[in-house]
Design an enzyme around this catalytic site. Structure first.
Site, PDB file in Angstrom:
ATOM      1  N   ASP A  34       0.844  -1.194   0.000  1.00  0.00           N
ATOM      2  CA  ASP A  34       0.000   0.000   0.000  1.00  0.00           C
ATOM      3  C   ASP A  34       0.885   1.251   0.000  1.00  0.00           C
ATOM      4  O   ASP A  34       2.041   1.206   0.435  1.00  0.00           O
ATOM      5  CB  ASP A  34      -0.892   0.031   1.255  1.00  0.00           C
TER       6      ASP A  34
HETATM    7  N1  URA Z   1      -1.370  -5.903   3.937  1.00  0.00           N
HETATM    8  C1  URA Z   1      -1.865  -4.636   3.896  1.00  0.00           C
HETATM    9  O1  URA Z   1      -2.931  -4.363   4.439  1.00  0.00           O
HETATM   10  N2  URA Z   1      -1.147  -3.709   3.247  1.00  0.00           N
HETATM   11  C2  URA Z   1       0.053  -3.953   2.659  1.00  0.00           C
HETATM   12  O2  URA Z   1       0.670  -3.045   2.083  1.00  0.00           O
HETATM   13  C3  URA Z   1       0.547  -5.265   2.713  1.00  0.00           C
HETATM   14  C4  URA Z   1      -0.177  -6.219   3.358  1.00  0.00           C
END
Ligand code: URA
Length: 250
Positions: free
Chosen positions: A106
């Site tokens: 993310d």
């Molecule tokens: N899980 C999430 O919620 N975000 C990420 O970036 C990676 C795993």
């Protein structure tokens, strides 16, 4: 490449540093060292034993390129984006058009991201059938209970067709935080999952009412984030690291 000397511009183009005219510009702008000496001409010769460095990074003719990035928050895991800086934009020493991130973190997640031009390897690492393990450092609001940990570990319904696969928790600790609204508790732990669903960890923690406050990926398969890389820094993978990924997938 055969065992004889080749022109520097041809070598650089072959190594994915750009077109012949782009690499000539690189040489002219003083960014290329050949055997420790500033290269001045495109015609200089590179042999098997030569060391070619561009912007401080050694260039080789290996078939594929592999980079480890400590992804900073605020950068998107894509090759291009109309609004935001991408993880590929951060690999500044390289003019390699084919490089892409293996999977996505993310925008606000930090940590280990592998970038490569090896599509087959990326495909295997991301294949849901492979269950490649990924370990994250998680800071979550509140105090994780034994029941919460069991839910994470056994697999849980996060609104998808299937519950999550079992995860592992480790090194759980609790911290008191002081904020504008007084004191609150925070849990720090390492969580290992073997899937890569959209916002998976945030959704798992939201489900138990302990929203994620900070997330950082520490490892993927056999590859561990180099602790000496600050957010935004990157380096080439070593041969051992490349071999260990290949062995992990074998
Ligand atoms: N899980 C999430 O919620 N975000 C990420 O970036 C990676 C795993």
């Amino acid at each position: 490449m055969e065992n004889k000397a080749v022109r520097l511009d041809k070598y650089l183009a072959h190594a994915g540093m750009g077109t012949r005219s782009e690499v000539k510009k690189l040489i002219r702008s003083g960014r290329v060292l050949l055997n420790g000496v500033l290269a001045k001409k495109a015609e200089e010769k590179v042999s098997d034993s030569s060391v070619v460095i561009v912007d401080g990074a050694e260039i080789s003719l290996e078939e594929y390129q592999y980079y480890m990035l400590n992804k900073p928050a605020g950068v998107v895991s894509a090759t291009q984006d109309p609004m935001d800086r991408t993880v590929v934009d951060l690999i500044t020493c390289l003019h390699h058009k084919e490089l892409f991130p293996v999977g996505r973190l993310d925008k606000d997640t930090e940590g280990l991201l592998l970038l490569t031009d090896n599509g087959a390897l990326a495909h295997q690492l991301l294949s849901p059938a492979r269950h490649v393990s990924k370990t994250y450092l998680v800071y979550a609001e509140g105090e994780l209970t034994k029941e919460d940990a069991l839910l994470l570990e056994n697999g849980m319904d996060i609104g998808d067709k299937m519950p999550t696969r079992p995860a592992k928790t480790a090194n759980i600790s609790y911290h008191e935080m002081s904020g504008k609204e007084g004191k609150s508790m925070q849990t720090r732990l390492e969580l290992t999952i073997t899937e890569g669903r959209y916002h998976q960890i945030k959704r798992m923690f939201a489900k138990i009412g302990k929203p994620v406050q900070y997330l950082k990926r520490l490892s993927m398969g056999s590859l561990e984030l180099d602790a000496s890389l600050s957010p935004g820094e990157f380096r080439r993978l070593t041969e051992e690291e490349i071999n260990s990924i290949l062995n992990y997938l074998a």
